[in-house]
Design an enzyme around this catalytic site. Structure first.
Site, PDB file in Angstrom:
ATOM      1  CG  ASP A 164      -0.435  -0.064   2.508  1.00 57.35           C
ATOM      2  OD1 ASP A 164       0.805  -0.198   2.623  1.00 57.35           O
ATOM      3  OD2 ASP A 164      -1.212   0.025   3.487  1.00 57.35           O
ATOM      4  CB  SER A 165       4.580   1.720  -0.243  1.00 55.85           C
ATOM      5  OG  SER A 165       4.746   0.563  -1.051  1.00 55.85           O
ATOM      6  CG  ASP A 206       0.476  -4.092   2.135  1.00 61.27           C
ATOM      7  OD1 ASP A 206       0.727  -5.028   2.908  1.00 61.27           O
ATOM      8  OD2 ASP A 206       1.289  -3.185   1.878  1.00 61.27           O
ATOM      9  CE  LYS A 221       3.326  -5.943   3.907  1.00 61.18           C
ATOM     10  NZ  LYS A 221       2.857  -4.733   4.608  1.00 61.18           N
ATOM     11  CD  GLU A 253       0.621  -1.209   8.119  1.00 61.44           C
ATOM     12  OE1 GLU A 253       0.343  -0.419   9.051  1.00 61.44           O
ATOM     13  OE2 GLU A 253       1.031  -0.828   7.009  1.00 61.44           O
ATOM     14  CD  GLU A 297       7.788  -0.019   7.400  1.00 65.28           C
ATOM     15  OE1 GLU A 297       6.784  -0.726   7.161  1.00 65.28           O
ATOM     16  OE2 GLU A 297       8.022   1.040   6.784  1.00 65.28           O
TER      17      GLU A 297
END
Ligand code: KIV
Length: 261
Positions: free
Chosen positions: A47-48, A86, A114, A116, A183
């Site tokens: 999602d960057s 993501d 993925k 978070e 991260e």
């Protein structure tokens, strides 16, 4: 070049075989095809995307529809590398929503998802894995929390954080995740986590001694020259070179000096 289709089991076995796991983000067809030809075993539609492709200030603006659009583009490259994606901000608030959105990313072409967090989202993680969808965890500095936390901060410096990170990593591994992104975690704690779980850790800004490394591609190749994280020195100047190439070409067109091949 990957010679076989990469599966979550193969990624997991790379840790046992002591082979580092290289992973890069991809957002479209050519990037996915190039990195697959380079033999990158794990490709992530991160999602960057929100910052380096869509121009948002952070990842919290990325929608499911945008993720699906870019996953579809990446999947058209039919990579042998495992294609993960993501779950974006607020796309996994409860189990039903997490599973429904993970399925949407699967239908778009992602082979794993993925999200978070650790114990805070463990019910969603378990539900996704129970639905048969391979899962990658993400611990440490969580970009989707940036609005709440106010800035991107290194995690693991204090004992409370270290203990929480270790417990979160264990919870994710026990739940069946096949890898975990670490991260911006202090290198010592990242190593400790890596040694404490049987699945590969993928470090980003967490020192060189994780089981693998993951990078936002634009940071590796200098394609987003307006911001570079402190922990990386770009290996190319793609952005600056592209800008200069366009400038030169425009000048030649304006001055009628353009030569055809
Ligand atoms: O969104 C992303 O690109 C990521 C990587 C930083 C791991 O989550």
């Amino acid at each position: 070049m990957n010679s076989v289709k990469i599966t979550p089991d193969i990624i997991r076995s790379m840790k046992t075989d002591r082979r580092g796991v290289p992973s890069l983000t991809v957002y479209d067809y050519p990037m996915t095809r190039l990195f697959d030809e380079a033999g990158i075993p794990l490709l992530l539609v991160g999602d960057s995307l929100g910052m380096v492709v869509l121009g948002y200030p952070d990842t919290t603006h990325v929608t499911m529809e945008e993720m699906e659009h870019h996953v579809r583009a990446a999947a058209r490259a039919k990579p042998l590398g495992l294609l993960a994606a993501d779950l974006p901000y607020r796309a996994y608030e409860d189990e039903a929503q997490a599973v429904a959105n993970a399925k949407r990313l699967r239908i778009a072409g992602a082979e794993a998802v993925k999200a978070e967090g650790g114990r805070a989202i463990i019910n969603q993680v378990r539900a996704i894995i129970a639905a048969g969808i391979p899962y990658i965890g993400h611990l440490g500095m969580l970009p989707q929390n940036v609005v709440v936390e106010g800035k991107y901060r290194i995690k693991g410096k204090i004992e409370e954080e270290r203990a929480a990170l270790l417990a979160d990593a264990k919870a994710l591994a026990d739940a069946g995740a096949f890898a975990i992104v670490l991260e911006l975690i202090t290198p010592a704690v990242a190593v400790e986590i890596s040694r404490s779980i049987p699945i590969p850790t993928l470090g980003i800004g967490s020192g060189p001694d994780c089981d693998g490394q993951i990078l936002v591609t634009h940071d590796l190749v200098g394609a987003f020259p307006w911001f570079t994280p402190r922990f990386i020195k770009p290996r190319l100047a793609t952005g600056a070179q592209t800008r200069e190439t366009a400038r030169q070409w425009a000048l030649e067109v304006e001055q009628h000096t353009l030569k055809m091949p």
